[in-house]
Design a protein around this motif. Structure first.
Motif, short mmCIF file in Angstrom:
data_model
loop_
_atom_site.label_atom_id
_atom_site.label_comp_id
_atom_site.label_asym_id
_atom_site.label_seq_id
_atom_site.Cartn_x
_atom_site.Cartn_y
_atom_site.Cartn_z
N LEU A 46 -51.63 -23.22 -17.65
CA LEU A 46 -50.64 -22.39 -16.96
C LEU A 46 -50.62 -22.67 -15.47
O LEU A 46 -49.55 -22.78 -14.86
N ILE A 47 -51.79 -22.80 -14.88
CA ILE A 47 -51.87 -23.00 -13.43
C ILE A 47 -51.15 -24.27 -13.01
O ILE A 47 -50.26 -24.24 -12.15
N TYR A 48 -51.51 -25.39 -13.62
CA TYR A 48 -50.94 -26.66 -13.19
C TYR A 48 -49.46 -26.78 -13.56
O TYR A 48 -48.64 -27.25 -12.76
N GLY A 49 -49.12 -26.37 -14.76
CA GLY A 49 -47.74 -26.48 -15.20
C GLY A 49 -46.79 -25.62 -14.37
O GLY A 49 -45.73 -26.08 -13.95
N GLN A 50 -47.18 -24.39 -14.11
CA GLN A 50 -46.32 -23.49 -13.38
C GLN A 50 -46.36 -23.76 -11.87
O GLN A 50 -45.37 -23.56 -11.18
N ALA A 51 -47.50 -24.20 -11.36
CA ALA A 51 -47.61 -24.52 -9.93
C ALA A 51 -46.66 -25.66 -9.57
O ALA A 51 -46.08 -25.68 -8.48
N LEU A 52 -46.48 -26.59 -10.48
CA LEU A 52 -45.51 -27.66 -10.25
C LEU A 52 -44.11 -27.08 -10.09
O LEU A 52 -43.34 -27.49 -9.21
N GLY A 53 -43.78 -26.10 -10.93
CA GLY A 53 -42.49 -25.42 -10.80
C GLY A 53 -42.36 -24.68 -9.48
O GLY A 53 -41.29 -24.67 -8.87
N VAL A 54 -43.45 -24.06 -9.02
CA VAL A 54 -43.44 -23.38 -7.72
C VAL A 54 -43.12 -24.37 -6.61
O VAL A 54 -42.27 -24.12 -5.75
N ILE A 55 -43.76 -25.52 -6.64
CA ILE A 55 -43.56 -26.54 -5.61
C ILE A 55 -42.12 -27.05 -5.62
O ILE A 55 -41.47 -27.16 -4.57
N LEU A 56 -41.60 -27.34 -6.81
CA LEU A 56 -40.25 -27.89 -6.90
C LEU A 56 -39.19 -26.86 -6.50
O LEU A 56 -38.25 -27.18 -5.77
N THR A 57 -39.33 -25.62 -6.97
CA THR A 57 -38.33 -24.62 -6.60
C THR A 57 -38.46 -24.22 -5.14
O THR A 57 -37.45 -23.92 -4.49
N ALA A 58 -39.67 -24.25 -4.60
CA ALA A 58 -39.84 -24.00 -3.16
C ALA A 58 -39.14 -25.09 -2.35
O ALA A 58 -38.53 -24.81 -1.31
N THR A 59 -39.19 -26.31 -2.84
CA THR A 59 -38.48 -27.41 -2.19
C THR A 59 -36.98 -27.16 -2.20
O THR A 59 -36.29 -27.37 -1.19
N MET A 60 -36.47 -26.68 -3.33
CA MET A 60 -35.04 -26.35 -3.42
C MET A 60 -34.69 -25.24 -2.43
O MET A 60 -33.67 -25.33 -1.74
N LEU A 61 -35.51 -24.21 -2.35
CA LEU A 61 -35.24 -23.11 -1.42
C LEU A 61 -35.29 -23.60 0.03
O LEU A 61 -34.48 -23.18 0.86
N TYR A 62 -36.21 -24.51 0.31
CA TYR A 62 -36.27 -25.12 1.65
C TYR A 62 -34.98 -25.88 1.94
O TYR A 62 -34.44 -25.81 3.05
N GLN A 63 -34.46 -26.58 0.95
CA GLN A 63 -33.21 -27.30 1.14
C GLN A 63 -32.05 -26.35 1.44
O GLN A 63 -31.19 -26.67 2.26
N PHE A 64 -32.04 -25.19 0.80
CA PHE A 64 -31.00 -24.21 1.11
C PHE A 64 -31.05 -23.84 2.58
O PHE A 64 -30.02 -23.79 3.25
N ALA A 65 -32.23 -23.56 3.09
CA ALA A 65 -32.37 -23.18 4.50
C ALA A 65 -32.04 -24.35 5.42
O ALA A 65 -31.32 -24.20 6.42
N LEU A 66 -32.54 -25.53 5.10
CA LEU A 66 -32.35 -26.71 5.94
C LEU A 66 -30.88 -27.11 6.01
O LEU A 66 -30.34 -27.31 7.11
N TYR A 67 -30.23 -27.23 4.89
CA TYR A 67 -28.86 -27.73 4.88
C TYR A 67 -27.87 -26.67 5.32
O TYR A 67 -26.78 -26.99 5.76
N ARG A 68 -28.23 -25.41 5.25
CA ARG A 68 -27.37 -24.37 5.81
C ARG A 68 -27.32 -24.54 7.32
O ARG A 68 -26.28 -24.45 7.93
N ARG A 69 -28.49 -24.80 7.93
CA ARG A 69 -28.54 -25.02 9.39
C ARG A 69 -27.75 -26.25 9.77
O ARG A 69 -27.06 -26.27 10.77
N VAL A 70 -27.86 -27.31 8.99
CA VAL A 70 -27.14 -28.56 9.27
C VAL A 70 -25.65 -28.31 9.21
O VAL A 70 -24.89 -28.73 10.09
N SER A 71 -25.17 -27.60 8.19
CA SER A 71 -23.72 -27.37 8.06
C SER A 71 -23.23 -26.39 9.12
O SER A 71 -22.09 -26.49 9.56
N ASP A 72 -24.07 -25.44 9.54
CA ASP A 72 -23.67 -24.51 10.61
C ASP A 72 -23.50 -25.24 11.93
O ASP A 72 -22.64 -24.89 12.73
N LYS A 73 -24.29 -26.26 12.19
CA LYS A 73 -24.17 -27.02 13.44
C LYS A 73 -22.87 -27.82 13.49
O LYS A 73 -22.33 -28.06 14.53
N GLY A 74 -22.37 -28.21 12.31
CA GLY A 74 -21.15 -28.99 12.24
C GLY A 74 -19.89 -28.16 12.47
O GLY A 74 -18.82 -28.68 12.65
N ARG A 75 -20.02 -26.85 12.47
CA ARG A 75 -18.84 -25.97 12.63
C ARG A 75 -18.58 -25.62 14.06
O ARG A 75 -19.23 -25.58 14.94
#
Length: 75
Positions: A46-75
């Motif tokens: 459970l630890i290793y299998g689900q921790a991988l999911g935590v890392i990947l979805t955290a990366t996706m959430l980071y992308q939401f924050a990162l690319y929102r800032r990038v698109s806001d700068k373009g406006r």
């Protein structure tokens, strides 16, 4: 396949357009709590299998924050 491919596509486009923030948030919480449960039960599968999911979805959430800032700068 799945989340890794979506992360790659987001990176290439520098956008999370078409991806649900709410879905990724709920998915992150699910992986997080399953990982916590695995830690409490001392269950490495459970630890290793689900921790991988935590890392990947955290990366996706980071992308939401990162690319929102990038698109806001373009406006």
């Amino acid at each position: 396949i799945g989340i890794p491919d979506q992360i790659r596509q987001n990176f290439a486009r520098k956008s999370t357009e078409g991806v649900s923030l709410a879905n990724q948030g709920v998915t992150f919480l699910a992986y997080f709590f399953w990982t916590l449960y695995g830690l409490l039960r001392h269950d490495p599968v459970l630890i290793y299998g689900q921790a991988l999911g935590v890392i990947l979805t955290a990366t996706m959430l980071y992308q939401f924050a990162l690319y929102r800032r990038v698109s806001d700068k373009g406006r």
